[in-house]
Design a protein around this motif. Structure first.
Motif, PDB file in Angstrom:
ATOM      1  N   PHE A 244       0.821  -1.117  -0.188  1.00 13.09           N
ATOM      2  CA  PHE A 244       0.091   0.111  -0.007  1.00 13.09           C
ATOM      3  C   PHE A 244       0.926   1.266  -0.032  1.00 13.09           C
ATOM      4  O   PHE A 244       1.476   1.439   1.002  1.00 13.09           O
TER       5      PHE A 244
ATOM      6  N   CYS B 202       1.229   4.768   0.419  1.00 14.05           N
ATOM      7  CA  CYS B 202       0.552   5.791   1.269  1.00 14.05           C
ATOM      8  C   CYS B 202       1.378   6.630   2.095  1.00 14.05           C
ATOM      9  O   CYS B 202       1.912   7.895   1.872  1.00 14.05           O
TER      10      CYS B 202
ATOM     11  N   ILE C  58     -10.288   3.084   2.874  1.00 17.22           N
ATOM     12  CA  ILE C  58      -9.954   2.396   1.486  1.00 17.22           C
ATOM     13  C   ILE C  58     -11.103   2.383   0.536  1.00 17.22           C
ATOM     14  O   ILE C  58     -12.105   2.119   0.858  1.00 17.22           O
TER      15      ILE C  58
ATOM     16  N   TYR D  62      -6.889  -0.903  -4.376  1.00 15.07           N
ATOM     17  CA  TYR D  62      -6.688  -1.266  -2.783  1.00 15.07           C
ATOM     18  C   TYR D  62      -7.877  -2.230  -2.173  1.00 15.07           C
ATOM     19  O   TYR D  62      -7.639  -2.776  -1.147  1.00 15.07           O
ATOM     20  N   ARG D  63      -8.837  -1.782  -2.586  1.00  9.54           N
ATOM     21  CA  ARG D  63     -10.108  -2.597  -2.102  1.00  9.54           C
ATOM     22  C   ARG D  63      -9.976  -3.894  -2.385  1.00  9.54           C
ATOM     23  O   ARG D  63     -10.051  -4.856  -1.435  1.00  9.54           O
TER      24      ARG D  63
ATOM     25  N   ILE E 141      -7.151  -5.388  -0.205  1.00 12.50           N
ATOM     26  CA  ILE E 141      -7.560  -5.551   1.211  1.00 12.50           C
ATOM     27  C   ILE E 141      -8.238  -6.944   1.429  1.00 12.50           C
ATOM     28  O   ILE E 141      -8.191  -7.828   2.219  1.00 12.50           O
TER      29      ILE E 141
ATOM     30  N   ARG F  89     -16.484   0.786  -0.211  1.00 12.90           N
ATOM     31  CA  ARG F  89     -15.285   1.261   0.568  1.00 12.90           C
ATOM     32  C   ARG F  89     -15.059   0.536   1.964  1.00 12.90           C
ATOM     33  O   ARG F  89     -15.993  -0.418   2.544  1.00 12.90           O
TER      34      ARG F  89
ATOM     35  N   TYR G  28      -2.426  -2.998  -7.988  1.00 12.85           N
ATOM     36  CA  TYR G  28      -1.617  -2.644  -7.187  1.00 12.85           C
ATOM     37  C   TYR G  28      -0.147  -2.954  -7.028  1.00 12.85           C
ATOM     38  O   TYR G  28      -0.001  -3.918  -7.763  1.00 12.85           O
TER      39      TYR G  28
END
Length: 109
Positions: free
Chosen positions: A8, A10, A23, A28-29, A32, A73, A95
């Motif tokens: 990730f 960030c 998220i 990224y969803r 995760i 989300r 990602y």
């Protein structure tokens, strides 16, 4: 967990320090969701690097809890576990991923 570790990109994360995340980006969803489904419940956190995409050092975060919303989300409650060095940068389904080696801290007497 040291090959194809999801990364990730960030903020800076540190061992033992909580890192709450909101998220919302599709890549990224997916990341995760995969971390939860595979049972690893871990991913790497690195800061951005304009040349390489992300920094050569980061911290593994362990997911303690995820709250999923109807629109896709989620809010992730994670905490820093171990620092690592990136050996090889790569990508998977939008990602970043990396092969990593863990950094062993020297104990202070």
């Amino acid at each position: 967990l040291n090959k194809n570790v999801p990364i990730f990109v960030c903020t800076m994360a540190y061992p033992t320090v909580p890192c709450p995340l909101h998220i919302f980006e599709p890549c990224y969803r997916l990341m995760i969701r995969r971390c939860m489904e595979t049972g690893t419940k871990q991913f790497g956190m690195c800061i951005s690097d304009p040349i390489k995409g992300f920094a050569d050092y980061g911290c593994i975060l362990e997911i303690r809890n995820v709250e999923f919303f109807a629109d896709g989300r989620s809010v992730v409650d994670s905490i820093g576990k171990r620092r690592f060095k990136v050996i090889q940068h790569s990508q998977r389904d939008g990602y970043n991923t990396a092969d990593i080696e863990y950094i062993e801290d020297q104990k202070v007497n």
